[in-house]
Structure formats: structure tokens, C-alpha cells
Design a protein around this motif. Sequence first.
Motif, PDB file in Angstrom:
ATOM      1  N   GLY A  88       0.787  -1.223   0.000  1.00  0.00           N
ATOM      2  CA  GLY A  88       0.000   0.000   0.000  1.00  0.00           C
ATOM      3  C   GLY A  88       0.817   1.269   0.000  1.00  0.00           C
ATOM      4  O   GLY A  88       0.259   2.357  -0.133  1.00  0.00           O
ATOM      5  N   ARG A  89       2.135   1.157   0.138  1.00  0.00           N
ATOM      6  CA  ARG A  89       2.975   2.353   0.195  1.00  0.00           C
ATOM      7  C   ARG A  89       3.880   2.493  -1.022  1.00  0.00           C
ATOM      8  O   ARG A  89       4.503   3.538  -1.216  1.00  0.00           O
ATOM      9  CB  ARG A  89       3.831   2.318   1.470  1.00  0.00           C
ATOM     10  CG  ARG A  89       3.013   2.383   2.742  1.00  0.00           C
ATOM     11  CD  ARG A  89       3.870   2.058   3.961  1.00  0.00           C
ATOM     12  NE  ARG A  89       5.008   2.954   4.096  1.00  0.00           N
ATOM     13  CZ  ARG A  89       5.998   2.761   4.967  1.00  0.00           C
ATOM     14  NH1 ARG A  89       5.981   1.704   5.764  1.00  0.00           N
ATOM     15  NH2 ARG A  89       6.994   3.625   5.029  1.00  0.00           N
ATOM     16  N   GLY A  90       4.007   1.442  -1.817  1.00  0.00           N
ATOM     17  CA  GLY A  90       4.903   1.487  -2.965  1.00  0.00           C
ATOM     18  C   GLY A  90       4.365   2.363  -4.089  1.00  0.00           C
ATOM     19  O   GLY A  90       3.156   2.389  -4.351  1.00  0.00           O
ATOM     20  N   ARG A  91       5.252   3.081  -4.746  1.00  0.00           N
ATOM     21  CA  ARG A  91       4.845   3.897  -5.893  1.00  0.00           C
ATOM     22  C   ARG A  91       4.560   2.996  -7.090  1.00  0.00           C
ATOM     23  O   ARG A  91       5.152   1.932  -7.237  1.00  0.00           O
ATOM     24  CB  ARG A  91       5.954   4.883  -6.262  1.00  0.00           C
ATOM     25  CG  ARG A  91       6.197   5.964  -5.221  1.00  0.00           C
ATOM     26  CD  ARG A  91       7.190   7.004  -5.719  1.00  0.00           C
ATOM     27  NE  ARG A  91       8.488   6.422  -6.051  1.00  0.00           N
ATOM     28  CZ  ARG A  91       8.967   6.277  -7.276  1.00  0.00           C
ATOM     29  NH1 ARG A  91       8.254   6.664  -8.325  1.00  0.00           N
ATOM     30  NH2 ARG A  91      10.160   5.753  -7.475  1.00  0.00           N
ATOM     31  N   PRO A  92       3.677   3.428  -7.996  1.00  0.00           N
ATOM     32  CA  PRO A  92       3.437   2.655  -9.216  1.00  0.00           C
ATOM     33  C   PRO A  92       4.690   2.603 -10.087  1.00  0.00           C
ATOM     34  O   PRO A  92       5.517   3.523 -10.082  1.00  0.00           O
ATOM     35  CB  PRO A  92       2.314   3.426  -9.925  1.00  0.00           C
ATOM     36  CG  PRO A  92       1.706   4.280  -8.874  1.00  0.00           C
ATOM     37  CD  PRO A  92       2.796   4.600  -7.901  1.00  0.00           C
ATOM     38  N   ILE A  93       4.837   1.532 -10.831  1.00  0.00           N
ATOM     39  CA  ILE A  93       5.946   1.404 -11.776  1.00  0.00           C
ATOM     40  C   ILE A  93       5.671   2.341 -12.957  1.00  0.00           C
ATOM     41  O   ILE A  93       4.607   2.267 -13.583  1.00  0.00           O
ATOM     42  CB  ILE A  93       6.071  -0.042 -12.278  1.00  0.00           C
ATOM     43  CG1 ILE A  93       6.406  -0.975 -11.115  1.00  0.00           C
ATOM     44  CG2 ILE A  93       7.146  -0.151 -13.364  1.00  0.00           C
ATOM     45  CD1 ILE A  93       6.345  -2.443 -11.461  1.00  0.00           C
ATOM     46  N   PRO A  94       6.579   3.241 -13.272  1.00  0.00           N
ATOM     47  CA  PRO A  94       6.324   4.176 -14.384  1.00  0.00           C
ATOM     48  C   PRO A  94       6.321   3.451 -15.724  1.00  0.00           C
ATOM     49  O   PRO A  94       6.995   2.433 -15.909  1.00  0.00           O
ATOM     50  CB  PRO A  94       7.503   5.159 -14.292  1.00  0.00           C
ATOM     51  CG  PRO A  94       8.582   4.388 -13.606  1.00  0.00           C
ATOM     52  CD  PRO A  94       7.895   3.467 -12.647  1.00  0.00           C
ATOM     53  N   GLN A  95       5.557   3.980 -16.638  1.00  0.00           N
ATOM     54  CA  GLN A  95       5.517   3.422 -17.989  1.00  0.00           C
ATOM     55  C   GLN A  95       6.768   3.869 -18.744  1.00  0.00           C
ATOM     56  O   GLN A  95       7.010   5.066 -18.893  1.00  0.00           O
ATOM     57  CB  GLN A  95       4.258   3.899 -18.717  1.00  0.00           C
ATOM     58  CG  GLN A  95       2.968   3.466 -18.042  1.00  0.00           C
ATOM     59  CD  GLN A  95       1.738   4.121 -18.641  1.00  0.00           C
ATOM     60  OE1 GLN A  95       1.831   5.130 -19.326  1.00  0.00           O
ATOM     61  NE2 GLN A  95       0.580   3.541 -18.389  1.00  0.00           N
ATOM     62  N   PRO A  96       7.590   2.932 -19.215  1.00  0.00           N
ATOM     63  CA  PRO A  96       8.876   3.315 -19.830  1.00  0.00           C
ATOM     64  C   PRO A  96       8.714   3.943 -21.206  1.00  0.00           C
ATOM     65  O   PRO A  96       7.932   3.471 -22.040  1.00  0.00           O
ATOM     66  CB  PRO A  96       9.642   1.989 -19.910  1.00  0.00           C
ATOM     67  CG  PRO A  96       8.586   0.944 -19.913  1.00  0.00           C
ATOM     68  CD  PRO A  96       7.440   1.482 -19.112  1.00  0.00           C
ATOM     69  N   LEU A  97       9.473   5.005 -21.428  1.00  0.00           N
ATOM     70  CA  LEU A  97       9.472   5.688 -22.724  1.00  0.00           C
ATOM     71  C   LEU A  97      10.305   4.942 -23.761  1.00  0.00           C
ATOM     72  O   LEU A  97      10.224   5.240 -24.946  1.00  0.00           O
ATOM     73  CB  LEU A  97      10.037   7.098 -22.563  1.00  0.00           C
ATOM     74  CG  LEU A  97       9.131   8.138 -21.911  1.00  0.00           C
ATOM     75  CD1 LEU A  97       9.930   9.376 -21.545  1.00  0.00           C
ATOM     76  CD2 LEU A  97       7.988   8.492 -22.849  1.00  0.00           C
ATOM     77  N   GLY A  98      11.146   4.017 -23.320  1.00  0.00           N
ATOM     78  CA  GLY A  98      12.026   3.330 -24.253  1.00  0.00           C
ATOM     79  C   GLY A  98      13.224   4.165 -24.656  1.00  0.00           C
ATOM     80  O   GLY A  98      13.731   4.030 -25.781  1.00  0.00           O
ATOM     81  N   THR A  99      13.690   5.029 -23.758  1.00  0.00           N
ATOM     82  CA  THR A  99      14.867   5.848 -24.053  1.00  0.00           C
ATOM     83  C   THR A  99      16.075   4.945 -24.260  1.00  0.00           C
ATOM     84  O   THR A  99      16.362   4.098 -23.418  1.00  0.00           O
ATOM     85  CB  THR A  99      15.138   6.842 -22.917  1.00  0.00           C
ATOM     86  OG1 THR A  99      13.946   7.597 -22.668  1.00  0.00           O
ATOM     87  CG2 THR A  99      16.275   7.774 -23.262  1.00  0.00           C
ATOM     88  N   ALA A 100      16.782   5.133 -25.376  1.00  0.00           N
ATOM     89  CA  ALA A 100      17.888   4.228 -25.711  1.00  0.00           C
ATOM     90  C   ALA A 100      18.963   4.981 -26.472  1.00  0.00           C
ATOM     91  O   ALA A 100      18.695   6.007 -27.104  1.00  0.00           O
ATOM     92  CB  ALA A 100      17.369   3.059 -26.550  1.00  0.00           C
ATOM     93  N   ILE A 101      20.182   4.436 -26.408  1.00  0.00           N
ATOM     94  CA  ILE A 101      21.324   5.098 -27.049  1.00  0.00           C
ATOM     95  C   ILE A 101      22.303   4.039 -27.516  1.00  0.00           C
ATOM     96  O   ILE A 101      22.411   2.963 -26.918  1.00  0.00           O
ATOM     97  CB  ILE A 101      21.982   6.086 -26.063  1.00  0.00           C
ATOM     98  CG1 ILE A 101      22.988   6.995 -26.768  1.00  0.00           C
ATOM     99  CG2 ILE A 101      22.624   5.358 -24.889  1.00  0.00           C
ATOM    100  CD1 ILE A 101      23.425   8.189 -25.917  1.00  0.00           C
ATOM    101  N   VAL A 102      23.013   4.342 -28.601  1.00  0.00           N
ATOM    102  CA  VAL A 102      24.006   3.409 -29.134  1.00  0.00           C
ATOM    103  C   VAL A 102      25.127   4.203 -29.772  1.00  0.00           C
ATOM    104  O   VAL A 102      24.909   5.270 -30.356  1.00  0.00           O
ATOM    105  CB  VAL A 102      23.373   2.443 -30.164  1.00  0.00           C
ATOM    106  CG1 VAL A 102      22.853   3.185 -31.388  1.00  0.00           C
ATOM    107  CG2 VAL A 102      24.352   1.353 -30.575  1.00  0.00           C
ATOM    108  N   ARG A 103      26.344   3.697 -29.636  1.00  0.00           N
ATOM    109  CA  ARG A 103      27.496   4.275 -30.325  1.00  0.00           C
ATOM    110  C   ARG A 103      27.852   3.402 -31.515  1.00  0.00           C
ATOM    111  O   ARG A 103      27.920   2.177 -31.403  1.00  0.00           O
ATOM    112  CB  ARG A 103      28.709   4.341 -29.386  1.00  0.00           C
ATOM    113  CG  ARG A 103      29.926   5.026 -30.011  1.00  0.00           C
ATOM    114  CD  ARG A 103      31.207   4.652 -29.293  1.00  0.00           C
ATOM    115  NE  ARG A 103      31.580   3.263 -29.554  1.00  0.00           N
ATOM    116  CZ  ARG A 103      32.603   2.638 -28.964  1.00  0.00           C
ATOM    117  NH1 ARG A 103      33.311   3.266 -28.054  1.00  0.00           N
ATOM    118  NH2 ARG A 103      32.889   1.388 -29.263  1.00  0.00           N
TER     119      ARG A 103
END
Length: 564
Positions: free
Chosen positions: A316-331
Motif C-alpha cells: 500500500g505504500r509502494g509507488r506505481p511502476i512508471p511506464q517506460p518511454l524506451g529511451t535508448a542510445i548506441v554508439r
Amino acid sequence: MTRVVVVGGVAGGMSCAARARRLDESAEIIVLERGRYVSFANCGLPYYVGGEIVEADRLLVQTPERLRAALNLDVRTGHEVVALDAAAREVVVRTSAGEERIGYDALVLSPGAVAARPPIEGLDSLRVQTLRTVEDATGLRERVEAGARRAMVLGAGFIGLEAAEALARQGLATSVVECAPQVLPPLEAEHAWLVQEELTRLDIAVHTGTAARSIVTGPDQDTVVLDDGTRLAADVIVLAAGVRPDTAVFEAAGVVCEQGALVVDEHGRTSLDGVWAVGDATVSVDPVTGVRRPVALAGPASRAGRLVADGILRPGRGRPIPQPLGTAIVRVGEVTAAMTGANRAALETAGIDYRTVHLHPNQHAGYFPGATQIHLSVHFRAGDGLLLGAQAVGAQGVDKRIDVLATAIRSRMVVADLIDLDLSYSPLYGQAKDAVNLAGMVGQNVLDGTLRLWYPHELERVTGSALVLDVRSRDEYSTGHLPGAVNIPHTELRDRLTEVTDAASGRPVRVLCASGVRSAIAHRVLAQAGFDSASLSGGMLTLRAALGPDATRVLTTEGEPAHA
């Protein structure tokens, strides 16, 4: 005493186990990992293959011994969960000593994903391997050091391109095959082409729009046969054609799944009482489009693991899991590509009315040595300007801008809010008007009608129905221009509006320059003079990248600059 059993380590599982211990010193926490390593840097595997990470031990983030000493976790490697009995609250575990049943009060599933195996004849060749585990990485590097000469990577996503660069860095003649029309399919085409050009510079052969049909095994090397008939020799073949959730055991036990991924609520709870799930194998909701899909990224998995532990031990005290934006990076070589939020294809599929701006600002002050361009695109909702997605490619500064934009999207900012962001400035690091600020300025101009844009995908219609006005210098024009375009440098435009009127003959005027800055100025001159005008988003830089290999066919250097 509460017994928490975690199935699977690495990002999601280990994050959950570590947080659970910090919350409850008395809990019994058991982590079951079928592999040899419970906490390793899977994102670092390609860099070990390429030699940038020298020692394999550097890939091991934690060991069972260190986890027991620091957090009193009971980590059991070589333990594969083969069944779940939800009614008895037990999992069946297979080990080298046989099977055993382990009970739980709370069960956390973090099984991750496994490599997708497309229907390619001969895919079971011993020369084919994945790059998902420490064993994969060490085995691949051993092959390289044993004298492998030719490498083939099946798939040009993030892992595929990282693997290709690593193999090329080690001196192997490397090819990449991607069934999509471009490398890095989630990237917009105009950004993906910039990455492909860098692959070409690295002498990595790229085959897009085709797929491997079969693998013919030979004594010294295999031959990969593509759908287009191309035959490529390889003594190392890396399968990087995507992943699928590794959930068959749990779906069979009654956990509700969608397309093989575990369905969870906002706190990570599955359909079975006392069972939670995190990571690559779970369904996530895209916060921009609402699409339900797994997100195979370490960051969201790690953060979700922590929140699941909160939900278990602090009900009852835990925050909801945020919906991921899929932020990603590659070199890739000297180029970095990054993205956050939705791309154009996702927005169009979701039926969202949006606008896009393209910019090519320097990563820091142009007068300071080393300035390079960031090729940036930002999508925002038509009407209110709500930020929806962003992508960028460049040599430096890409990570900073995409991270700022990811934060802005998470905060539900509108594009005009970007103008006011107080970002750090020094000639070494940025500009007084940072790339992100500029995106806000251009976006707001589009929303309020100050700036009207046209886009590369409209090229055929534009050239058939409008006057194309190229406001670059004459020297720039001669390096490549659209056939039939009229060249009037923007500094001369105000004195030559009569010529534009005559050349347009009642048609709309579509303006372009190198990057979109001068054509925006020209557009304001034309619009206030009564012309039906629009400026090419991102200018010739964006147009060339969007055309890709067709640029040499579409653009011409023939003839003197056309005059109105």
C-alpha cells in the motif's frame, strides 16, 4: 519470517532482491539463477568482444559470495525453474543434483528474454551464436583470437550494430543483414541513414531490405545466402534478430500473458496471488501511444525491481511502476544515436496528430574548436504541443539532449516549455540557446503559425505543384540541388520578390536552405509579402539523409543556378 524468492538475476531480479533486503533485515531472500552468473554487465558484452573491456571479470557486477556478505542474499546459480505450483506456492527447480521444490511467500519473476530464432535453414550451425551472456561474449572473443577472418551479424538493431562494430574493431571483415529497409529500425529514416554512412566508413558492409534465407555449413567457413541471392562467407555468425520473453514455464502455470509477455499491474503483480514480475518479460504500456509491449532495457527493469520490492514489503505504500518511454542510445564508430518516446510510425499507427521539427545545431559554441552538429528531430502533438518523442544523431552531445527531452516528455511538458529550460552553458559544453531550447523555439513557431514547414516525404508533390526556392549561396547550390529549383540567396530575397512572383505564376513557394535556418527567415519574408510559403524542415541536410542512397539520383549539380 517472509520468504521472497526471485527467479532470475541481472537488472530486474537483483534490484528487487537488494531493495528487499534493505527494507527487511529479517526476510529470507533466495535468488534462483539458471546461469553461472547472477549479476553481470550484459550491456557491456560487445565491448569485451571488441577489446575495449580487456578482462572478462570486469563484466561481473556482483558474485554470489559478495551478495551474501553484503546483503545476506541466498543466491543460487545453476538453478533453473522448470515449473510453478501457484496453489502450493512452490517452484520446481532443476539443478545438477536433480529437482527440488522451493516454497515462497512472495515470488518475483525476472526471467528476461531469449534471442528470437527466425526460420533460417541451417541456423543450428556451430558457427552461429548469440551475444546475451558472459559465456557468449567470451566464446565470441575466443573465436576472434583464434583467427576468425569474416563475420556476419544477422540483425541491425542496437545489439547487432554494437556486435558489428566490435568485430570490425578486431579486424574482421564484417557484414550486417537487416530485413527492415534501414539499420536501427526504430530510428527515423533520416537519422538511420547517418548511422549507415558511419558503418560504411568503418568498412562494415550493410545489407538492408533483405534477410538470411539459409546458412550452408562448410569445412572452414559457412555461407549465408540472402533472400536477394547474395552469398556471403563467414566463420563467425552473430544472431541478433531481436528477442522474445522467456515465459513459457510461467504461462503454463497460469500467469496471464499477452503475446508471450507477462501481464502485470502498475505495481508488478501478475494474475496469480503472491506472484510479481519485472523486466524484459513483462508487458509495459507506452505512455505516449498506449501500445502494450515488452521493453527490453536494463534501466526500466532495474527501477521496476526496486518498486516491486517496495510493493511486497511495504504493501500500500509502494509507488506505481512508471511506464517506460524506451529511451535508448548506441554508439557506432564516432557517431552516437539516441531516441526517446514515440517515432513517426508509432504516432501514425496510434492515430495521433503531430508535428515534427528538424534541427542541426552545434553541440557547443561554434567559435570554440571541435564544434560538431547534432541532427535532432522532435515530435509534438498538434494543437497543444505536448512532447511525444525525440531522436538525435551526432558525434558529441547527443546523450545530454535526449536525456533532457526524455525528462521533459516524462514531465508532460509542451514544446514551448523547452524554450525556458535553464540549461548549463559554457562555450565548451553548449550554446546560450541550447539545441533543446532551439527545438522549443522552432516548435512554438510551428504551433502558432509563425513558421510553416514542408517535409522530405512531400518532395514529389512539392516539385510537381510548387516553385522550389533554394535560398542557399550560389556555391552551395552548385554542390547539389533539386532540378528546376530557383536559386535566390536569402540576403537578396527582399529585393527580388518580383522575380519570385513571376516564377511562381500563382503556385505555392516551397523554400529550402542547408539546415532550415535561412529558409525560415525567407519564409517570413515571403509570408508577409502574401506568398503561400513553407520552409523545408531541417533543410538540405535532412533531405539528403531522408533520400539516403537516392540522393545522388534525385539531386543534380548540372547547369548554372536557375534564376527567377
